[in-house]
Design a protein around this motif. Structure first.
Motif, PDB file in Angstrom:
ATOM      1  N   ASN A  30      -3.024 -23.568  23.456  1.00  0.00           N
ATOM      2  CA  ASN A  30      -2.313 -23.864  22.223  1.00  0.00           C
ATOM      3  C   ASN A  30      -2.769 -22.835  21.200  1.00  0.00           C
ATOM      4  N   SER A  31      -1.838 -22.239  20.499  1.00  0.00           N
ATOM      5  CA  SER A  31      -2.199 -21.272  19.472  1.00  0.00           C
ATOM      6  C   SER A  31      -2.419 -22.024  18.165  1.00  0.00           C
ATOM      7  N   LEU A  32      -3.687 -22.256  17.842  1.00  0.00           N
ATOM      8  CA  LEU A  32      -4.032 -23.030  16.659  1.00  0.00           C
ATOM      9  C   LEU A  32      -3.679 -22.288  15.380  1.00  0.00           C
ATOM     10  N   ILE A  33      -4.021 -21.020  15.360  1.00  0.00           N
ATOM     11  CA  ILE A  33      -3.763 -20.169  14.197  1.00  0.00           C
ATOM     12  C   ILE A  33      -3.212 -18.843  14.717  1.00  0.00           C
ATOM     13  N   MET A  34      -2.192 -18.342  14.057  1.00  0.00           N
ATOM     14  CA  MET A  34      -1.699 -16.989  14.334  1.00  0.00           C
ATOM     15  C   MET A  34      -1.570 -16.279  12.999  1.00  0.00           C
ATOM     16  N   GLY A  35      -1.915 -15.017  12.986  1.00  0.00           N
ATOM     17  CA  GLY A  35      -1.847 -14.318  11.715  1.00  0.00           C
ATOM     18  C   GLY A  35      -1.973 -12.821  11.838  1.00  0.00           C
ATOM     19  N   TRP A  36      -2.018 -12.208  10.684  1.00  0.00           N
ATOM     20  CA  TRP A  36      -2.103 -10.764  10.592  1.00  0.00           C
ATOM     21  C   TRP A  36      -3.224 -10.365   9.632  1.00  0.00           C
ATOM     22  N   TYR A  37      -3.994  -9.406  10.053  1.00  0.00           N
ATOM     23  CA  TYR A  37      -4.992  -8.757   9.216  1.00  0.00           C
ATOM     24  C   TYR A  37      -4.612  -7.281   9.132  1.00  0.00           C
ATOM     25  N   ARG A  38      -5.186  -6.592   8.146  1.00  0.00           N
ATOM     26  CA  ARG A  38      -4.936  -5.163   8.049  1.00  0.00           C
ATOM     27  C   ARG A  38      -6.206  -4.427   7.629  1.00  0.00           C
ATOM     28  N   GLY A  42     -10.970   3.673   5.284  1.00  0.00           N
ATOM     29  CA  GLY A  42     -12.139   3.554   4.438  1.00  0.00           C
ATOM     30  C   GLY A  42     -12.390   2.172   3.881  1.00  0.00           C
ATOM     31  N   LYS A  43     -11.619   1.193   4.325  1.00  0.00           N
ATOM     32  CA  LYS A  43     -11.782  -0.178   3.812  1.00  0.00           C
ATOM     33  C   LYS A  43     -12.029  -1.142   4.958  1.00  0.00           C
ATOM     34  N   GLY A  44     -12.475  -2.325   4.615  1.00  0.00           N
ATOM     35  CA  GLY A  44     -12.715  -3.350   5.608  1.00  0.00           C
ATOM     36  C   GLY A  44     -11.428  -4.063   5.989  1.00  0.00           C
ATOM     37  N   ARG A  45     -11.508  -4.837   7.060  1.00  0.00           N
ATOM     38  CA  ARG A  45     -10.341  -5.584   7.516  1.00  0.00           C
ATOM     39  C   ARG A  45     -10.141  -6.789   6.600  1.00  0.00           C
ATOM     40  N   GLU A  46      -8.902  -7.040   6.197  1.00  0.00           N
ATOM     41  CA  GLU A  46      -8.614  -8.154   5.301  1.00  0.00           C
ATOM     42  C   GLU A  46      -7.441  -8.982   5.826  1.00  0.00           C
ATOM     43  N   THR A  90      -0.108   0.483   3.152  1.00  0.00           N
ATOM     44  CA  THR A  90      -0.397   1.348   4.295  1.00  0.00           C
ATOM     45  C   THR A  90      -1.709   0.951   4.942  1.00  0.00           C
ATOM     46  N   ALA A  91      -1.658   0.669   6.236  1.00  0.00           N
ATOM     47  CA  ALA A  91      -2.838   0.222   6.965  1.00  0.00           C
ATOM     48  C   ALA A  91      -2.482   0.038   8.435  1.00  0.00           C
ATOM     49  N   VAL A  92      -3.504  -0.205   9.238  1.00  0.00           N
ATOM     50  CA  VAL A  92      -3.292  -0.682  10.596  1.00  0.00           C
ATOM     51  C   VAL A  92      -3.262  -2.206  10.529  1.00  0.00           C
ATOM     52  N   GLY A 114      -3.490  -3.378  17.277  1.00  0.00           N
ATOM     53  CA  GLY A 114      -3.129  -2.862  15.970  1.00  0.00           C
ATOM     54  C   GLY A 114      -1.878  -2.003  16.010  1.00  0.00           C
ATOM     55  N   THR A 115      -1.139  -2.045  14.917  1.00  0.00           N
ATOM     56  CA  THR A 115       0.055  -1.218  14.771  1.00  0.00           C
ATOM     57  C   THR A 115       0.037  -0.598  13.374  1.00  0.00           C
ATOM     58  N   GLN A 116       0.351   0.672  13.309  1.00  0.00           N
ATOM     59  CA  GLN A 116       0.254   1.408  12.050  1.00  0.00           C
ATOM     60  C   GLN A 116       1.489   1.168  11.189  1.00  0.00           C
ATOM     61  N   VAL A 117       1.245   0.868   9.928  1.00  0.00           N
ATOM     62  CA  VAL A 117       2.310   0.790   8.922  1.00  0.00           C
ATOM     63  C   VAL A 117       1.986   1.831   7.863  1.00  0.00           C
ATOM     64  N   THR A 118       2.924   2.735   7.625  1.00  0.00           N
ATOM     65  CA  THR A 118       2.732   3.800   6.641  1.00  0.00           C
ATOM     66  C   THR A 118       3.865   3.758   5.633  1.00  0.00           C
TER      67      THR A 118
END
Length: 121
Positions: A30-38, A42-46, A90-92, A114-118
């Motif tokens: 069961n997928s309890l949580i699904m989401g997206w981070y980016r 030079g920055k951390g994942r959020e 813009t991020a992965v 990961g998938t790049q968005v520019t």
């Protein structure tokens, strides 16, 4: 073992739209949580947005009102509709899934590659 595959992303001009999709497959779960981070250079994942099996959602304040997350729980699929894109978007982008295994009843976290968005101005 669960596999996470992401689709979408790519280059877009500011003000444009993109749609990301993610599918989780593999063991019975069961997928309890699904989401997206980016993660921008030079920055951390959020967190960008996440949706729970109950349907409730959380959004990063920077995307609230512009991005919409939705899911098809039965298909273990999550979508991220991104409107009014800005260069700072813009991020992965990484898909995230927290699963509950039906066999051993353990919760586990899985990530896509990961998938790049520019977004160009």
């Amino acid at each position: 073992q669960v596999q996470v595959a992401e689709f979408g992303g790519g280059p877009v001009q500011a003000g444009g739209t993109l749609r990301l999709s993610c599918v989780a497959s593999g063991s019975t779960f069961n997928s309890l949580i699904m989401g997206w981070y980016r993660q921008a250079p030079g920055k951390g994942r959020e967190l960008v947005a996440r949706i729970f099996s109950t349907g409730s959602t959380n959004y990063n304040g920077a995307v609230q009102g512009r991005f919409t997350i939705s899911r098809d729980g039965a298909a273990h699929t999550v979508h991220l509709q991104m409107n009014s894109l800005k260069p700072e978007d813009t991020a992965v982008y990484y898909c995230y899934v927290r699963t509950l295994d039906y066999k051993d009843h353990n919760a586990r976290d899985y990530w896509g590659q990961g998938t790049q968005v520019t977004v160009s101005s």
